[in-house]
Design a protein around this motif. Structure first.
Motif, short mmCIF file in Angstrom:
data_model
loop_
_atom_site.label_atom_id
_atom_site.label_comp_id
_atom_site.label_asym_id
_atom_site.label_seq_id
_atom_site.Cartn_x
_atom_site.Cartn_y
_atom_site.Cartn_z
N THR A 74 -61.28 -19.09 7.28
CA THR A 74 -60.76 -17.77 6.93
C THR A 74 -61.40 -17.27 5.63
OG1 THR A 74 -58.66 -18.28 8.00
CG2 THR A 74 -58.65 -16.47 6.42
N GLN A 75 -61.57 -18.15 4.67
CA GLN A 75 -62.23 -17.77 3.42
C GLN A 75 -63.69 -17.37 3.66
OE1 GLN A 75 -61.55 -21.23 0.98
NE2 GLN A 75 -59.63 -20.42 0.13
N LEU A 76 -64.35 -18.11 4.54
CA LEU A 76 -65.73 -17.76 4.86
C LEU A 76 -65.80 -16.38 5.52
CD1 LEU A 76 -67.24 -21.11 6.20
CD2 LEU A 76 -67.79 -19.93 4.06
N LEU A 77 -64.87 -16.11 6.43
CA LEU A 77 -64.85 -14.80 7.08
C LEU A 77 -64.56 -13.69 6.07
CD1 LEU A 77 -63.04 -15.55 10.47
CD2 LEU A 77 -65.44 -14.92 10.12
N THR A 78 -63.68 -13.97 5.12
CA THR A 78 -63.37 -13.00 4.07
C THR A 78 -64.62 -12.72 3.23
OG1 THR A 78 -61.09 -13.77 3.98
CG2 THR A 78 -61.88 -12.52 2.08
N LEU A 79 -65.36 -13.77 2.90
CA LEU A 79 -66.60 -13.59 2.14
C LEU A 79 -67.64 -12.81 2.95
CD1 LEU A 79 -66.98 -17.08 0.42
CD2 LEU A 79 -66.48 -14.89 -0.68
N LEU A 80 -67.72 -13.10 4.24
CA LEU A 80 -68.65 -12.36 5.11
C LEU A 80 -68.28 -10.88 5.15
CD1 LEU A 80 -69.28 -14.75 8.12
CD2 LEU A 80 -71.03 -13.66 6.72
N LEU A 81 -66.99 -10.61 5.24
CA LEU A 81 -66.53 -9.22 5.26
C LEU A 81 -66.88 -8.53 3.94
CD1 LEU A 81 -64.96 -7.01 6.75
CD2 LEU A 81 -62.88 -7.94 5.74
N ARG A 82 -66.69 -9.24 2.85
CA ARG A 82 -67.01 -8.68 1.53
C ARG A 82 -68.51 -8.36 1.41
NH1 ARG A 82 -65.53 -5.59 -2.60
NH2 ARG A 82 -66.86 -6.08 -4.35
N VAL A 83 -69.34 -9.27 1.88
CA VAL A 83 -70.79 -9.05 1.84
C VAL A 83 -71.15 -7.84 2.71
CG1 VAL A 83 -73.03 -10.00 2.50
CG2 VAL A 83 -71.41 -11.40 1.22
N ASP A 84 -70.51 -7.72 3.87
CA ASP A 84 -70.77 -6.57 4.75
C ASP A 84 -70.34 -5.26 4.07
OD1 ASP A 84 -71.88 -8.11 6.75
OD2 ASP A 84 -70.02 -8.25 7.93
N GLN A 85 -69.23 -5.28 3.37
CA GLN A 85 -68.78 -4.10 2.63
C GLN A 85 -69.78 -3.73 1.52
OE1 GLN A 85 -64.89 -5.28 1.29
NE2 GLN A 85 -63.87 -4.58 3.15
N ASP A 86 -70.24 -4.75 0.81
CA ASP A 86 -71.23 -4.52 -0.25
C ASP A 86 -72.51 -3.94 0.34
OD1 ASP A 86 -69.43 -5.48 -2.08
OD2 ASP A 86 -70.46 -7.40 -2.42
N MET A 87 -72.93 -4.46 1.49
CA MET A 87 -74.14 -3.94 2.15
C MET A 87 -73.94 -2.48 2.55
SD MET A 87 -76.80 -5.99 2.50
CE MET A 87 -77.64 -5.73 4.03
N SER A 88 -72.76 -2.18 3.06
CA SER A 88 -72.46 -0.82 3.48
C SER A 88 -72.49 0.13 2.27
CB SER A 88 -71.10 -0.77 4.16
OG SER A 88 -70.77 0.54 4.52
N GLN A 89 -71.88 -0.28 1.18
CA GLN A 89 -71.89 0.54 -0.03
C GLN A 89 -73.31 0.71 -0.56
OE1 GLN A 89 -69.24 -1.48 -2.71
NE2 GLN A 89 -67.40 -0.54 -1.85
N LEU A 90 -74.08 -0.36 -0.53
CA LEU A 90 -75.46 -0.30 -1.01
C LEU A 90 -76.29 0.62 -0.12
CD1 LEU A 90 -77.62 -1.33 -2.96
CD2 LEU A 90 -78.02 -3.21 -1.37
N THR A 91 -76.07 0.56 1.17
CA THR A 91 -76.79 1.44 2.10
C THR A 91 -76.49 2.90 1.79
OG1 THR A 91 -76.76 -0.27 3.80
CG2 THR A 91 -77.16 1.98 4.53
N GLY A 92 -75.23 3.21 1.55
CA GLY A 92 -74.84 4.57 1.19
C GLY A 92 -75.46 5.01 -0.13
N ALA A 93 -75.44 4.12 -1.11
CA ALA A 93 -76.00 4.45 -2.42
C ALA A 93 -77.51 4.65 -2.32
CB ALA A 93 -75.69 3.33 -3.42
#
Length: 148
Positions: A74-93
């Motif tokens: 579950t922690q790994l999935l949470t970290l994966l989700l966080r990285v995906d969110q960061d990638m999404s924000q970076l893509t927008g920026a």
């Protein structure tokens, strides 16, 4: 008009500095995207390795170990989700930075065109002034020859 106006050159330099700044931001964004993708790949590999079924012949897991494994996954999935969110924000920026770069590049081209126009106007003015001086000297020479 003794020289081309410096104001256009200064404005063109400022526009170029803005373009360079945004290009630097985009380069940093690309580096960050590579780092985030590497993190995502590591987490994904760790998650898939952790979820592999135990090899046959090994003792069955106890209740606490199963609970720990679920919590870790579950922690790994949470970290994966966080990285995906960061990638999404970076893509927008980065998309916004690309729009800003296009705008700054248009502004730079506009300023460079003004610099070029001013240089051409200065050269035309200089040629005109030199031609007037040559004409005046020709008239003076003609008048001197007519007297003498």
């Amino acid at each position: 008009m003794n020289a081309p106006r410096a104001c256009w050159t200064v404005l063109a330099q400022k526009a170029q500095e803005q373009v360079s700044l945004i290009q630097g931001q985009l380069a940093e964004g690309r580096i960050r995207a590579i780092a985030l993708q590497a993190s995502r790949d590591r987490l994904q590999k760790l998650y898939s390795e952790y979820l592999k079924p135990p090899e046959s012949g090994s003792a069955s897991q106890g209740m606490q170990e199963t609970l720990n494994q679920r919590q870790f996954s579950t922690q790994l999935l949470t970290l994966l989700l966080r990285v995906d969110q960061d990638m999404s924000q970076l893509t927008g920026a980065m998309a916004e930075s690309r729009r800003e770069l296009a705008k700054a590049e248009r502004e730079r081209l506009k300023m460079q065109a003004l610099v070029d126009q001013d240089v051409l106007a200065f050269r035309a003015h200089t040629r005109h002034r030199e031609q007037q001086q040559m004409d005046a000297m020709g008239v003076m020479q003609f008048n001197l020859e007519a007297r003498g």
